[in-house]
Design an enzyme around this catalytic site. Structure first.
Site, PDB file in Angstrom:
ATOM      1  N   GLU A 141       0.856  -1.175   0.000  1.00  0.00           N
ATOM      2  CA  GLU A 141       0.000   0.000   0.000  1.00  0.00           C
ATOM      3  C   GLU A 141       0.898   1.232   0.000  1.00  0.00           C
ATOM      4  O   GLU A 141       1.932   1.257   0.656  1.00  0.00           O
ATOM      5  CB  GLU A 141      -0.900   0.039   1.239  1.00  0.00           C
TER       6      GLU A 141
ATOM      7  N   HIS B 271      -5.091   0.302  -2.411  1.00  0.00           N
ATOM      8  CA  HIS B 271      -5.404  -1.083  -2.080  1.00  0.00           C
ATOM      9  C   HIS B 271      -4.832  -1.929  -3.218  1.00  0.00           C
ATOM     10  O   HIS B 271      -5.393  -1.930  -4.319  1.00  0.00           O
ATOM     11  CB  HIS B 271      -6.905  -1.297  -1.963  1.00  0.00           C
TER      12      HIS B 271
END
Length: 144
Positions: free
Chosen positions: A30, A86
């Site tokens: 991330e 994500h």
């Protein structure tokens, strides 16, 4: 989730391109950063390192970076928007995202790289102190 037609975040195309490059550079972890906005229009990008203990599924901006970003945003009386990626899931707040946002009150822009190597896509959310998620609209523009 409720769509709120009055909830729009305007982002210059060049800043959006910087954000996309930043989240792609962080892949497969991330990536995270912040934006400074004035009256719903993004004026500055603050890409940061992800200092989370498990960056494969969470993101945190360091305390030093947060202080630096807040001080700069305060200099132009702006608001902070948090963004992150994500890597393998939908661009939608996770349970952990909702918990953190409930405390911070920031808008969240989430990029999904679930179709990598296709370009990521982003969505923006407001999360209330009660945990209610409202999706807004991202409007890209070219400054004149």
């Amino acid at each position: 989730m409720v769509a709120d037609p009055g909830f729009v975040v305007r982002i210059p195309e060049a800043i959006y391109a910087e954000m996309v490059a930043h989240v792609l550079a962080g892949y497969p972890q991330e990536a995270c950063g912040a934006l400074g906005s004035v009256h719903g229009t993004v004026v500055k990008n603050y890409p940061t390192a992800n200092v989370a203990e498990h960056p494969e599924d969470f993101s945190i901006i360091s305390e030093q970076d947060i202080v630096r970003i807040f001080n700069d945003i305060d200099s132009y009386d702006g608001d902070m928007i948090y963004y992150h990626s994500h890597p393998i899931t939908e661009a939608y707040p996770s349970a952990r995202d909702i918990e953190w946002s409930r405390r911070s009150g920031y808008l969240y822009i989430i990029f999904s790289l679930q179709y990598h190597p296709e370009p990521p896509y982003a969505r923006v959310f407001r999360i209330s102190p009660e945990g209610d998620v409202t999706e807004g609209e991202i409007a890209l523009f070219s400054p004149e």
